[in-house]
Design a protein around this motif. Sequence first.
Motif, PDB file in Angstrom:
ATOM      1  N   ALA A 111       0.841  -1.201   0.000  1.00  0.00           N
ATOM      2  CA  ALA A 111       0.000   0.000   0.000  1.00  0.00           C
ATOM      3  C   ALA A 111       0.872   1.245   0.000  1.00  0.00           C
ATOM      4  CB  ALA A 111      -0.935  -0.007   1.206  1.00  0.00           C
ATOM      5  N   GLY A 112       1.842   1.277   0.894  1.00  0.00           N
ATOM      6  CA  GLY A 112       2.761   2.418   0.925  1.00  0.00           C
ATOM      7  C   GLY A 112       3.602   2.527  -0.327  1.00  0.00           C
ATOM      8  N   PHE A 113       4.089   1.411  -0.821  1.00  0.00           N
ATOM      9  CA  PHE A 113       4.918   1.387  -2.026  1.00  0.00           C
ATOM     10  C   PHE A 113       4.148   1.909  -3.237  1.00  0.00           C
ATOM     11  CE2 PHE A 113       6.380  -0.785  -5.854  1.00  0.00           C
ATOM     12  CZ  PHE A 113       7.741  -0.568  -5.819  1.00  0.00           C
ATOM     13  N   SER A 114       2.911   1.450  -3.382  1.00  0.00           N
ATOM     14  CA  SER A 114       2.139   1.848  -4.566  1.00  0.00           C
ATOM     15  C   SER A 114       1.846   3.342  -4.555  1.00  0.00           C
ATOM     16  CB  SER A 114       0.847   1.038  -4.679  1.00  0.00           C
ATOM     17  OG  SER A 114      -0.036   1.348  -3.625  1.00  0.00           O
ATOM     18  N   VAL A 115       1.636   3.902  -3.368  1.00  0.00           N
ATOM     19  CA  VAL A 115       1.366   5.334  -3.275  1.00  0.00           C
ATOM     20  C   VAL A 115       2.659   6.142  -3.415  1.00  0.00           C
ATOM     21  CG1 VAL A 115       0.591   7.184  -1.723  1.00  0.00           C
ATOM     22  CG2 VAL A 115      -0.730   5.069  -1.909  1.00  0.00           C
ATOM     23  N   LEU A 116       3.673   5.804  -2.624  1.00  0.00           N
ATOM     24  CA  LEU A 116       4.890   6.605  -2.557  1.00  0.00           C
ATOM     25  C   LEU A 116       5.831   6.396  -3.739  1.00  0.00           C
ATOM     26  CD1 LEU A 116       5.604   6.163   1.251  1.00  0.00           C
ATOM     27  CD2 LEU A 116       4.556   8.133   0.107  1.00  0.00           C
ATOM     28  N   PHE A 117       5.948   5.161  -4.212  1.00  0.00           N
ATOM     29  CA  PHE A 117       6.924   4.854  -5.267  1.00  0.00           C
ATOM     30  C   PHE A 117       6.296   4.846  -6.657  1.00  0.00           C
ATOM     31  CE2 PHE A 117       9.795   2.039  -7.694  1.00  0.00           C
ATOM     32  CZ  PHE A 117      11.005   2.677  -7.464  1.00  0.00           C
ATOM     33  N   LEU A 118       5.135   4.222  -6.784  1.00  0.00           N
ATOM     34  CA  LEU A 118       4.487   4.122  -8.097  1.00  0.00           C
ATOM     35  C   LEU A 118       3.529   5.270  -8.378  1.00  0.00           C
ATOM     36  CD1 LEU A 118       3.705   0.281  -8.246  1.00  0.00           C
ATOM     37  CD2 LEU A 118       5.634   1.512  -9.283  1.00  0.00           C
ATOM     38  N   GLY A 119       3.171   6.025  -7.354  1.00  0.00           N
ATOM     39  CA  GLY A 119       2.278   7.161  -7.543  1.00  0.00           C
ATOM     40  C   GLY A 119       0.832   6.774  -7.813  1.00  0.00           C
ATOM     41  N   GLU A 120       0.421   5.624  -7.329  1.00  0.00           N
ATOM     42  CA  GLU A 120      -0.948   5.153  -7.538  1.00  0.00           C
ATOM     43  C   GLU A 120      -1.795   5.479  -6.311  1.00  0.00           C
ATOM     44  OE1 GLU A 120       0.235   1.299 -10.287  1.00  0.00           O
ATOM     45  OE2 GLU A 120      -0.459   0.982  -8.246  1.00  0.00           O
ATOM     46  N   PRO A 121      -3.047   5.865  -6.523  1.00  0.00           N
ATOM     47  CA  PRO A 121      -3.903   6.128  -5.363  1.00  0.00           C
ATOM     48  C   PRO A 121      -4.436   4.828  -4.760  1.00  0.00           C
ATOM     49  CG  PRO A 121      -5.138   6.464  -7.379  1.00  0.00           C
ATOM     50  CD  PRO A 121      -3.713   6.150  -7.794  1.00  0.00           C
ATOM     51  N   LEU A 122      -4.722   4.869  -3.466  1.00  0.00           N
ATOM     52  CA  LEU A 122      -5.407   3.737  -2.840  1.00  0.00           C
ATOM     53  C   LEU A 122      -6.896   3.906  -3.107  1.00  0.00           C
ATOM     54  CD1 LEU A 122      -3.611   3.306   0.587  1.00  0.00           C
ATOM     55  CD2 LEU A 122      -3.314   1.996  -1.494  1.00  0.00           C
ATOM     56  N   ARG A 123      -7.545   2.823  -3.425  1.00  0.00           N
ATOM     57  CA  ARG A 123      -8.975   2.859  -3.716  1.00  0.00           C
ATOM     58  C   ARG A 123      -9.745   2.078  -2.652  1.00  0.00           C
ATOM     59  NH1 ARG A 123      -6.453   2.838  -8.762  1.00  0.00           N
ATOM     60  NH2 ARG A 123      -7.096   4.570 -10.067  1.00  0.00           N
ATOM     61  N   TRP A 124     -11.041   2.171  -2.703  1.00  0.00           N
ATOM     62  CA  TRP A 124     -11.899   1.540  -1.695  1.00  0.00           C
ATOM     63  C   TRP A 124     -11.678   0.036  -1.617  1.00  0.00           C
ATOM     64  CZ3 TRP A 124     -15.209  -2.392  -2.579  1.00  0.00           C
ATOM     65  CH2 TRP A 124     -15.560  -2.658  -3.908  1.00  0.00           C
ATOM     66  N   ASN A 125     -11.414  -0.614  -2.762  1.00  0.00           N
ATOM     67  CA  ASN A 125     -11.278  -2.066  -2.738  1.00  0.00           C
ATOM     68  C   ASN A 125     -10.013  -2.516  -1.999  1.00  0.00           C
ATOM     69  OD1 ASN A 125      -9.752  -1.041  -4.866  1.00  0.00           O
ATOM     70  ND2 ASN A 125     -10.064  -2.834  -6.160  1.00  0.00           N
ATOM     71  N   PHE A 126      -8.993  -1.669  -1.985  1.00  0.00           N
ATOM     72  CA  PHE A 126      -7.799  -1.995  -1.212  1.00  0.00           C
ATOM     73  C   PHE A 126      -8.135  -1.958   0.276  1.00  0.00           C
ATOM     74  CE2 PHE A 126      -3.590  -1.960   0.459  1.00  0.00           C
ATOM     75  CZ  PHE A 126      -2.816  -2.560  -0.512  1.00  0.00           C
ATOM     76  N   ALA A 127      -8.919  -0.966   0.688  1.00  0.00           N
ATOM     77  CA  ALA A 127      -9.356  -0.883   2.088  1.00  0.00           C
ATOM     78  C   ALA A 127     -10.233  -2.078   2.450  1.00  0.00           C
ATOM     79  CB  ALA A 127     -10.098   0.424   2.329  1.00  0.00           C
ATOM     80  N   ALA A 128     -11.097  -2.491   1.533  1.00  0.00           N
ATOM     81  CA  ALA A 128     -11.951  -3.656   1.790  1.00  0.00           C
ATOM     82  C   ALA A 128     -11.099  -4.916   1.953  1.00  0.00           C
ATOM     83  CB  ALA A 128     -12.953  -3.831   0.649  1.00  0.00           C
ATOM     84  N   ALA A 129     -10.068  -5.056   1.135  1.00  0.00           N
ATOM     85  CA  ALA A 129      -9.167  -6.201   1.268  1.00  0.00           C
ATOM     86  C   ALA A 129      -8.435  -6.165   2.609  1.00  0.00           C
ATOM     87  CB  ALA A 129      -8.166  -6.217   0.115  1.00  0.00           C
ATOM     88  N   ALA A 130      -8.061  -4.966   3.052  1.00  0.00           N
ATOM     89  CA  ALA A 130      -7.383  -4.825   4.341  1.00  0.00           C
ATOM     90  C   ALA A 130      -8.306  -5.258   5.480  1.00  0.00           C
ATOM     91  CB  ALA A 130      -6.916  -3.385   4.541  1.00  0.00           C
ATOM     92  N   VAL A 131      -9.578  -4.934   5.385  1.00  0.00           N
ATOM     93  CA  VAL A 131     -10.542  -5.354   6.402  1.00  0.00           C
ATOM     94  C   VAL A 131     -10.644  -6.884   6.421  1.00  0.00           C
ATOM     95  CG1 VAL A 131     -12.992  -5.337   7.043  1.00  0.00           C
ATOM     96  CG2 VAL A 131     -11.841  -3.201   6.409  1.00  0.00           C
ATOM     97  N   CYS A 132     -10.674  -7.485   5.246  1.00  0.00           N
ATOM     98  CA  CYS A 132     -10.730  -8.950   5.170  1.00  0.00           C
ATOM     99  C   CYS A 132      -9.481  -9.578   5.781  1.00  0.00           C
ATOM    100  CB  CYS A 132     -10.903  -9.405   3.720  1.00  0.00           C
ATOM    101  SG  CYS A 132     -12.509  -8.984   3.014  1.00  0.00           S
ATOM    102  N   LEU A 133      -8.324  -8.983   5.519  1.00  0.00           N
ATOM    103  CA  LEU A 133      -7.092  -9.497   6.119  1.00  0.00           C
ATOM    104  C   LEU A 133      -7.084  -9.324   7.626  1.00  0.00           C
ATOM    105  CD1 LEU A 133      -4.323  -8.560   3.559  1.00  0.00           C
ATOM    106  CD2 LEU A 133      -5.012 -10.820   4.299  1.00  0.00           C
ATOM    107  N   ALA A 134      -7.612  -8.208   8.105  1.00  0.00           N
ATOM    108  CA  ALA A 134      -7.700  -8.014   9.552  1.00  0.00           C
ATOM    109  C   ALA A 134      -8.577  -9.106  10.166  1.00  0.00           C
ATOM    110  CB  ALA A 134      -8.251  -6.629   9.870  1.00  0.00           C
ATOM    111  N   ALA A 135      -9.648  -9.464   9.480  1.00  0.00           N
ATOM    112  CA  ALA A 135     -10.491 -10.564   9.959  1.00  0.00           C
ATOM    113  C   ALA A 135      -9.711 -11.871   9.956  1.00  0.00           C
ATOM    114  CB  ALA A 135     -11.749 -10.681   9.090  1.00  0.00           C
ATOM    115  N   ALA A 136      -8.907 -12.095   8.922  1.00  0.00           N
ATOM    116  CA  ALA A 136      -8.092 -13.314   8.862  1.00  0.00           C
ATOM    117  C   ALA A 136      -7.129 -13.381  10.041  1.00  0.00           C
ATOM    118  CB  ALA A 136      -7.325 -13.367   7.539  1.00  0.00           C
ATOM    119  N   VAL A 137      -6.533 -12.252  10.375  1.00  0.00           N
ATOM    120  CA  VAL A 137      -5.630 -12.216  11.531  1.00  0.00           C
ATOM    121  C   VAL A 137      -6.403 -12.563  12.791  1.00  0.00           C
ATOM    122  CG1 VAL A 137      -4.229 -10.695  12.993  1.00  0.00           C
ATOM    123  CG2 VAL A 137      -4.001 -10.592  10.513  1.00  0.00           C
ATOM    124  N   GLY A 138      -7.569 -11.977  12.939  1.00  0.00           N
ATOM    125  CA  GLY A 138      -8.390 -12.289  14.109  1.00  0.00           C
ATOM    126  C   GLY A 138      -8.697 -13.769  14.219  1.00  0.00           C
TER     127      GLY A 138
END
Length: 116
Positions: A82-109
């Motif tokens: 996420a940081g690399f794509s924004v800082l190095f590649l200049g790509e914005p984060l979109r809603w689906n990336f946040a949704a994937a992060a929520v799913c991963l947080a659930a996986a960690v739980g």
Amino acid sequence: MSPWIATPLLLLGSNVLMTFAWYGHLKAPHWPLWLAIVVSWGIALLEYCLAVPANRIGFTAGAFTGQQLKVMQEVIALSVFAGFSVLFLGEPLRWNFAAAAVCLAAAVGFIFLPVK
């Protein structure tokens, strides 16, 4: 150093290196493909020097199971990317990336729930 600290720190370092190995060459499209491959393999070698000890320390110390290590690695990888794509590649984060992060947080739980 505690495996609870050493393992995630080493995994973080390895994921930073691996992200550059896999995607850093995208900022150098003028490189011939063979050069991108050689540079990527060189970075990946360094990445393995962090990832292998991270997993071994976490597992052999009894701090983490193999499944927990894998989920931790995936969460760290997505966070680093996420940081690399924004800082190095200049790509914005979109809603689906946040949704994937929520799913991963659930996986960690789920993966860190006690099993009885």
